[in-house]
Scaffold this motif. Structure first.
Motif, short mmCIF file in Angstrom:
data_model
loop_
_atom_site.label_atom_id
_atom_site.label_comp_id
_atom_site.label_asym_id
_atom_site.label_seq_id
_atom_site.Cartn_x
_atom_site.Cartn_y
_atom_site.Cartn_z
N ARG A 145 0.78 -1.15 0.03
CA ARG A 145 0.03 -0.12 -0.14
C ARG A 145 0.93 1.24 -0.16
O ARG A 145 0.57 2.27 -0.54
CB ARG A 145 -0.83 0.03 1.17
CG ARG A 145 -2.32 -0.91 1.09
CD ARG A 145 -2.89 -0.86 2.26
NE ARG A 145 -4.09 -1.52 2.39
CZ ARG A 145 -4.71 -2.04 3.18
NH1 ARG A 145 -4.49 -1.91 4.61
NH2 ARG A 145 -5.91 -2.84 3.07
N GLY A 146 1.90 1.14 1.15
CA GLY A 146 3.04 2.28 0.87
C GLY A 146 3.48 2.66 -0.49
O GLY A 146 3.56 3.77 -0.70
N TRP A 147 3.85 1.37 -1.21
CA TRP A 147 4.43 1.80 -2.51
C TRP A 147 3.25 2.30 -3.38
O TRP A 147 3.84 3.22 -4.26
CB TRP A 147 4.73 0.09 -3.19
CG TRP A 147 5.88 -0.49 -2.46
CD1 TRP A 147 6.80 -0.09 -1.62
CD2 TRP A 147 6.38 -1.88 -2.85
NE1 TRP A 147 7.60 -1.15 -1.34
CE2 TRP A 147 7.08 -2.08 -1.98
CE3 TRP A 147 5.59 -2.71 -3.53
CZ2 TRP A 147 7.71 -3.46 -1.77
CZ3 TRP A 147 6.01 -4.13 -3.64
CH2 TRP A 147 7.08 -4.49 -2.77
N LEU A 148 2.22 1.78 -3.78
CA LEU A 148 1.25 2.57 -4.57
C LEU A 148 0.97 4.02 -4.38
O LEU A 148 0.92 4.77 -4.84
CB LEU A 148 -0.17 1.57 -4.50
CG LEU A 148 -0.21 0.47 -5.07
CD1 LEU A 148 -1.37 -0.45 -4.56
CD2 LEU A 148 0.16 0.36 -6.51
N THR A 149 1.00 4.38 -2.93
CA THR A 149 0.86 5.89 -2.57
C THR A 149 2.11 6.57 -3.04
O THR A 149 1.82 7.60 -3.40
CB THR A 149 0.83 5.91 -1.20
OG1 THR A 149 -0.42 5.06 -0.46
CG2 THR A 149 0.71 7.31 -0.51
N ALA A 150 3.26 5.87 -2.77
CA ALA A 150 4.54 6.73 -3.29
C ALA A 150 4.25 6.71 -4.83
O ALA A 150 4.76 7.78 -5.40
CB ALA A 150 5.81 5.91 -2.74
N TRP A 151 3.85 5.84 -5.47
CA TRP A 151 3.89 5.88 -7.01
C TRP A 151 2.58 6.53 -7.36
O TRP A 151 2.61 6.76 -8.83
CB TRP A 151 3.92 4.45 -7.55
CG TRP A 151 4.98 3.41 -7.16
CD1 TRP A 151 6.28 3.99 -6.95
CD2 TRP A 151 5.01 2.17 -7.02
NE1 TRP A 151 6.94 2.94 -6.53
CE2 TRP A 151 6.15 1.78 -6.92
CE3 TRP A 151 4.08 1.30 -7.34
CZ2 TRP A 151 6.66 0.26 -6.56
CZ3 TRP A 151 4.23 -0.17 -7.19
CH2 TRP A 151 5.85 -0.65 -6.93
N GLY A 152 1.90 7.11 -6.66
CA GLY A 152 0.50 8.06 -7.14
C GLY A 152 -0.56 7.15 -7.62
O GLY A 152 -1.03 7.45 -8.76
N LYS A 153 -0.48 5.69 -7.65
CA LYS A 153 -1.48 4.80 -7.84
C LYS A 153 -2.53 4.46 -7.00
O LYS A 153 -2.10 4.35 -5.73
CB LYS A 153 -0.49 3.58 -8.55
CG LYS A 153 0.25 3.95 -9.64
CD LYS A 153 -0.52 4.37 -10.86
CE LYS A 153 0.49 4.56 -12.18
NZ LYS A 153 -0.10 5.02 -13.22
N PRO A 154 -3.70 4.24 -7.47
CA PRO A 154 -4.73 3.56 -6.50
C PRO A 154 -4.47 2.24 -6.16
O PRO A 154 -3.77 1.43 -6.61
CB PRO A 154 -5.84 3.53 -7.56
CG PRO A 154 -5.36 3.38 -8.84
CD PRO A 154 -4.25 4.20 -8.78
#
Length: 220
Positions: free
Chosen positions: A115-124
């Motif tokens: 979840r942290g990765w997706l937040t960092a990548w700007g992805k849902p």
């Protein structure tokens, strides 16, 4: 009082020594403060300190395969955790109980990391919400391998004792195989170092658990 201008040469020798020491200490202190300031600037740079968050660990280049891996593995892990939680009060075999606890402890933190990765990548968090990925919008992507149906989960929830132990182990073997397939795809196609590292760990750990569960099934 004399109107002569001040000069260190007019001081008593002991006074001149004290003045030289004071000047030296001031210079050393100034250099030390400058060095401290330089070190603080470096420490404030991203990734320059230990204990970085999962989001920071996913910094760097990533591609669509990395995003898909995280978006699909999160619900896959969530279902495994849900299955593991059902073992409490239903499983009778001690090794099955221990396995369920191990799965929950391992996959829960991995969910938070992804979840942290997706937040960092700007992805849902959900692939169905990611309109930038071809075939993934509106739930159009392929189904995740190893996922159980609602009927499967209902049947597992209703089972007790040895029947639960056997059904849980059989289902979790299939579930793990699906996760391994997804992780192998990430290893082949992913670009992000942190995501690829997790994929390697998933393959290694879940293969070991599949072998462990097969041995459990043999004696149930």
């Amino acid at each position: 009082m004399s109107d002569l201008p001040y000069s260190p040469a007019l001081l008593h020798p002991s006074a001149r020594r004290r003045t030289a020491v004071a000047v030296g200490l001031f210079a050393a202190l100034s250099l030390g403060l400058a060095a401290c300031g330089s070190g603080d600037e470096h420490a404030a740079e991203p990734g320059a300190h230990h204990g970085s968050s999962p989001s920071a660990s996913a910094s760097g280049k990533f591609d669509a395969a990395d995003v898909t891996f995280a978006q699909m593995m999160i619900p896959h892990h969530q279902q495994a955790v849900s299955m593991a939680k059902l073992a409490d009060g239903r499983a009778s075999d001690q090794e099955v109980k221990t396995l369920a606890v191990d799965i929950e402890k391992a996959q829960g933190p991995e969910i938070n990391t992804m979840r942290g990765w997706l937040t960092a990548w700007g992805k849902p968090a959900s692939p169905s919400m990611d309109h930038s990925m071809p075939g993934m919008a509106h739930g159009g992507g392929s189904s995740m391998p190893g996922m159980m149906t609602g009927k499967d989960m209902t049947g597992l929830e209703a089972a007790r004792g040895k029947a639960f132990d056997k059904r849980f182990t059989e289902m979790m073997i299939g579930h793990h195989k699906g996760a391994i397939t997804m992780a192998e795809d990430e290893q082949k196609n992913g670009r992000n170092a942190a995501a690829r590292k997790l994929a390697v760990a998933v393959v290694k750990n879940q293969r070991a658990e599949v072998d462990r569960m097969r041995k459990i099934l043999d004696r149930l």
